[in-house]
Design an enzyme around this catalytic site. Structure first.
Site, PDB file in Angstrom:
ATOM      1  N   ASP A 269     -75.744  92.105  42.983  1.00 29.99           N
ATOM      2  CA  ASP A 269     -77.004  92.571  43.563  1.00 29.99           C
ATOM      3  C   ASP A 269     -77.557  91.640  44.630  1.00 29.99           C
ATOM      4  O   ASP A 269     -78.074  92.102  45.663  1.00 29.99           O
ATOM      5  CB  ASP A 269     -78.042  92.839  42.471  1.00 29.99           C
ATOM      6  CG  ASP A 269     -78.237  91.691  41.491  1.00 29.99           C
ATOM      7  OD1 ASP A 269     -77.628  90.617  41.677  1.00 29.99           O
ATOM      8  OD2 ASP A 269     -79.005  91.875  40.525  1.00 29.99           O
TER       9      ASP A 269
ATOM     10  N   GLN B  81     -75.490  90.926  38.381  1.00 26.48           N
ATOM     11  CA  GLN B  81     -74.430  89.931  38.287  1.00 26.48           C
ATOM     12  C   GLN B  81     -74.210  89.452  36.854  1.00 26.48           C
ATOM     13  O   GLN B  81     -75.038  89.661  35.966  1.00 26.48           O
ATOM     14  CB  GLN B  81     -74.775  88.718  39.163  1.00 26.48           C
ATOM     15  CG  GLN B  81     -74.683  88.972  40.653  1.00 26.48           C
ATOM     16  CD  GLN B  81     -74.951  87.708  41.442  1.00 26.48           C
ATOM     17  OE1 GLN B  81     -76.045  87.496  41.939  1.00 26.48           O
ATOM     18  NE2 GLN B  81     -73.943  86.853  41.553  1.00 26.48           N
ATOM     19  N   HIS B  82     -73.067  88.804  36.676  1.00 27.39           N
ATOM     20  CA  HIS B  82     -72.738  87.988  35.497  1.00 27.39           C
ATOM     21  C   HIS B  82     -72.408  88.767  34.220  1.00 27.39           C
ATOM     22  O   HIS B  82     -71.842  88.202  33.296  1.00 27.39           O
ATOM     23  CB  HIS B  82     -73.872  87.018  35.141  1.00 27.39           C
ATOM     24  CG  HIS B  82     -74.260  86.052  36.198  1.00 27.39           C
ATOM     25  ND1 HIS B  82     -73.365  85.237  36.847  1.00 27.39           N
ATOM     26  CD2 HIS B  82     -75.476  85.763  36.717  1.00 27.39           C
ATOM     27  CE1 HIS B  82     -74.007  84.479  37.709  1.00 27.39           C
ATOM     28  NE2 HIS B  82     -75.285  84.788  37.671  1.00 27.39           N
TER      29      HIS B  82
END
Length: 481
Positions: free
Chosen positions: A239, A81-82
């Site tokens: 994830d 992520q991110h």
């Protein structure tokens, strides 16, 4: 054809340090082929990776799967992520991706929270109070520090978006991963144009948000993967949302994931809005919500302590009052992005094994402290913790979680839950099922349950006391000379 009862799907886990691919039989959940390949992360002040390495690793992982991958009818990508991926007009990376554990944007995070109404306003608007892990803060950092990169950017993607787009040729994302950016409004489930304008990001640069159960596209001609043209591509997701699918979670079931980062989460039917910022109000990948607390320092940090001590990671000994906060990369929970590791209570008779156990205790303490905030008020707080991730099979991790939580712990036998969740999402495209129901049919959460032991209140109180007393040190930027 493979010796499989039903159609095959591919689920992918593109994590921080490697990409894994599973070919799964939709009828039975049997993994008929698998592959894995590494990619690199920079060291130093930042944490960056070249997205092209993710693609190369995906190609290699699928090559290892052989003919089974070619037979797959659908594919889905789960990814870290991110991460901020910036692409030029040709679809090539402008610069390496800024990863979730790159905390250089801590000043930008603080400023954005202040400039747009404070923590409560952000939580109500986006579901989360953005910290330096969030993509919006990384874009703000890039605009301040590398304006030429911003000017060259024609598309902004998350890691799983990048791989999905290389499969389909179309820029797409999903609600689960979009909810970790800081520019997706959870209340309206759309991009927040005021936030985007504030950070100077044109909405036209962002991918289309694909709904759960919708097809993101099909595999195009121009690729070097063993898929047939026209193979269905699912939306994919981040994830943690993929692992939640992979476990087939019912609302209220607590999960503690031990990986490079540590996370605590549960599926909820209520939209989370925690103004303290401890709990991120993520969306999940099938229409509900995934309140989640995350730490930056988990298995990798504890393994680093073990290496410094010259010990095997299992060589722990009962502690006698030593406290070790393993905040080697700064920390997200608690919010101490500038912190470094801290050791307190060292004595002549302290052993290396006790120091190692203290590192485990420090890593688990932060996660358990957020557990009550993650769970809904009506959740069963005596239910077993589902322990997943790379550390879940380690005895030292299992026993530390049992001792500090006072709860039974269940360790699912399935190992690659992110990839299995992606595979379940791909399977749902073929069968019309809820992907979580697919995973439950596959019985992915099956595993032994370790009975509860008495909660170690003394250790929890000691760590909390050191954390409180050391706050001025932990908030001070370390000298990196």
């Amino acid at each position: 054809m493979s010796a499989a009862e039903g159609p095959l799907v591919v689920g992918v886990d593109s994590s921080t340090q490697s990409t894994k691919a599973l070919v799964v039989d939709v009828s039975t959940g049997q993994v008929v082929a698998s592959g894995q390949a590494p990619h690199t992360v920079s060291s130093g002040a930042g944490r960056e990776s070249d997205p092209r390495q993710w693609w190369d690793a995906l190609c290699e992982a699928l090559r290892q799967c052989g003919e089974a991958a070619h037979e797959a009818a659908a594919v889905s990508i789960g990814g870290q992520q991110h991460g901020l991926v910036t692409l030029d007009a040709h679809g090539d990376p402008v610069r390496p991706a800024l990863l979730w554990n790159d905390v250089r944007s801590a000043p930008q995070a603080r400023r954005l929270v202040e400039e747009l109404g404070g923590p409560k306003a952000w939580a109500e608007r986006t579901g989360s109070v953005p910290g330096p892990s969030f993509t919006v803060t990384k874009w703000a950092w890039l605009a301040e520090n590398e304006p030429e990169a911003v000017r060259a950017t024609a598309a902004v993607r998350l890691p799983h978006d990048y791989l999905t787009e290389r499969l389909t040729g179309q820029g797409t994302t999903d609600r689960g991963d979009a909810s970790g950016t800081g520019w997706w409004a959870s209340a309206t489930e759309s991009y927040d144009e005021e936030i985007l304008a504030h950070v100077g990001l044109d909405p036209a640069l962002l991918p289309r948000v694909v709904r759960p159960g919708e097809v993101a596209g099909t595999v195009r001609d121009a690729h070097d993967l063993p898929f047939s043209k026209g193979t269905l591509v699912a939306p994919g997701t981040g994830d943690n949302a993929a692992a939640a699918l992979g476990l087939g979670l019912h609302p209220g079931t607590p999960v503690l994931s031990l990986g490079t980062s540590g996370t605590v989460y549960a599926v909820s039917q209520r939209r989370p809005t925690d103004p303290t910022g401890t709990v991120a109000g993520f969306a999940d990948a099938h229409g509900d919500w995934l309140p989640l607390a995350c730490t930056l320092n988990c298995t990798l940090a504890v393994d680093r302590i073990a290496a410094l001590l010259g010990l095997d990671r299992e060589a722990v000994e009962p502690g006698t009052g030593v406290t070790l906060l393993p905040y080697l990369d700064g920390e997200r929970t608690p919010a101490l992005p500038l912190a470094s590791g801290l050791l307190h209570g060292l004595r002549h008779d302290t052993t290396a094994g006790q120091l190692l156990q203290a590192a485990y205790d420090g890593a688990v303490h932060s996660l358990l402290g957020a557990l009550d905030l993650v769970l809904d008020a009506d959740a069963d707080r005596t239910a077993p913790l589902l322990l997943i991730g790379g550390g879940a099979r380690g005895t030292a991790w299992q026993e530390t979680v049992r001792r500090l939580s006072g709860r039974p712990v269940q360790v699912p036998e399935a190992k690659e839950l992110v990839a299995l969740g992606a595979a379940a999402q791909a399977a749902g495209l073929l069968t019309g099922e809820d992907p979580a129901a697919v995973a439950r049919r596959w019985n992915t959460a099956r595993g032994p349950v370790l009975e509860a032991v008495e909660r170690d209140e003394e250790t929890l109180a000691r760590i909390a006391g050191v954390l409180s007393d050391a706050a001025p040190l932990l908030e001070r930027e370390p000298d990196r000379r």
